[in-house]
Design an enzyme around this catalytic site. Structure first.
Site, short mmCIF file in Angstrom:
data_model
loop_
_atom_site.label_atom_id
_atom_site.label_comp_id
_atom_site.label_asym_id
_atom_site.label_seq_id
_atom_site.Cartn_x
_atom_site.Cartn_y
_atom_site.Cartn_z
N HIS A 101 1.03 -1.36 -0.19
CA HIS A 101 -0.52 -0.41 0.39
C HIS A 101 0.86 1.54 0.18
CE1 HIS A 101 -3.68 -2.39 0.04
NE2 HIS A 101 -3.70 -2.52 1.44
N HIS A 175 -9.90 2.13 0.11
CA HIS A 175 -10.05 1.03 1.29
C HIS A 175 -10.52 0.99 1.71
CE1 HIS A 175 -7.91 -2.61 3.37
NE2 HIS A 175 -6.64 -2.18 2.12
N GLU A 310 -11.75 -3.39 -3.65
CA GLU A 310 -10.65 -2.63 -3.55
C GLU A 310 -10.25 -2.84 -4.79
OE1 GLU A 310 -6.85 -3.29 -0.95
OE2 GLU A 310 -8.52 -4.67 -0.36
#
Ligand code: BGC
Length: 343
Positions: A101, A175, A310
């Site tokens: 991420h 997210h 996502e």
């Protein structure tokens, strides 16, 4: 009338934070914060649809990315490195030797510039960020815009745009952990994902590069299935992740905005539909043990307490030539749109 209201929401290490509440004609609202361009709350008929926090301090502490805008690269980059035109770039490794991420100071921990708008039946907030050349190891000065629009049909539209001054790679997602009602877990939810393949991962959750057919596996969600039944499987990929934590490959992807997923909470009767222009979607069933994280009111986040959709390019694409490219050339504009609609 749609409305957008803004409020100061405290101060983060990256600067002061504002909160924006967009309310539609039916009284349903979305709250966004300039820290991480985070979706902090979605209220439908007064019911919270997301896992998250009621105070900024929650987002500043350890949490699994509730509602956050993820960049520069959503999901994992194996070995936290990739090569572009013969130059190897080492990016910040924040999950063992890999990156997850966007690294330890990804887009989810930056304060974004924010510009609320309300015109022609569309209200929302345009967030902008300049990520300098070398940020978390990535090449190029990246200018990113994330525009959230909330409308009277309870659709949250997320439009991403980015440009760079040097060839780079990019993978943006949101997210949000959804929970559509009062159930503690999403195990009874019905899930449908229009994907005929998925990207299996190794023990470090890095794609192996294979793109197997979902047929005869728990990953076949082309017809609606109860989440708990699908993940109650001895398939090695499911057991290793403790549920779904996998990138599904959208069938017949052509870059147009298409409906790719449907989530139904049979208890509340609520539905969530997802459209995207992206080629993949990471379905994550919040597989952490109960209490590893907290959420609103200091409550321990239950295992399988939420579901994330996502929308994204595939994990580790810079290291897999066969995956859709995540390269952004200087002078080009990256564009991507995802819509979540509550019914
Ligand atoms: C990842 C999970 C991770 C979670 C929280 C998801 O996108 O796929 O493996 O635990 O985010 O960071």
């Amino acid at each position: 009338m749609l409305s957008v209201n803004s409020f100061p929401w405290g101060t983060s290490p990256a600067g002061p934070v504002d909160r924006y509440v967009i309310t539609n004609t039916t009284g349903n609202s979305v709250a966004l914060i300039s820290y991480g361009a985070i979706v902090q709350s979605i209220l439908i008929d007064g019911q919270e649809m997301t896992l998250g926090f009621d105070e900024l301090s929650g987002y500043l502490g350890v949490n699994p990315g509730y509602g956050a805008t993820i960049g520069r690269y959503a999901n994992r980059i194996g070995g936290a490195a990739f090569t572009l035109d013969g130059t190897t770039y080492e990016v910040d490794a924040n999950e063992g030797k890999n990156q997850l991420h966007g690294g330890s100071d990804g887009f989810n921990s930056k304060v974004w510039d924010a510009e609320p708008f309300n015109a022609d039946g569309k209200a929302g907030v345009k967030f902008q960020l300049v990520s300098p050349d070398g940020d978390m190891g990535y090449p190029g000065t990246l200018r990113v815009t994330v525009t959230y629009t909330w409308s009277d049909d309870n659709a949250l539209r997320i439009a991403y745009e980015a440009t760079t001054d040097k060839k780079t790679v990019l993978n943006l997602t949101n997210h949000t952990y959804f929970n559509l009602g009062d159930e503690e877990t999403v195990l009874d939810y019905i899930l449908q994902v229009d994907a005929d393949r998925f990207t299996p991962v190794n023990a470090e959750q890095i794609p192996t590069g294979e793109l197997p057919d979902v047929r005869d596996t728990p990953f076949d969600l082309r017809s609606p299935r109860r989440v708990g039944d699908a993940i109650d499987s001895d398939h090695s990929q499911i057991r290793a992740a403790g549920g779904f934590d996998h990138n599904f490959v959208i069938s017949n992807h052509d870059g147009s905005l298409r409906e790719v997923a449907l989530v139904i909470d049979p208890h509340s009767g609520r539905k969530l539909r997802c459209w995207t222009t992206e080629p993949g979607v990471q379905v994550f069933t919040t597989n952490f043990p109960t209490g590893k994280y907290e959420m609103r009111g200091g409550t321990p986040t239950p295992r399988h307490g939420g579901i994330c959709l996502e929308t994204q390019h595939f994990p580790d694409s810079p290291n897999h030539e066969a995956f859709p490219s995540t390269v952004l050339e200087a002078g080009d504009t990256f564009r991507s749109t995802t819509v979540f609609r509550f019914e």
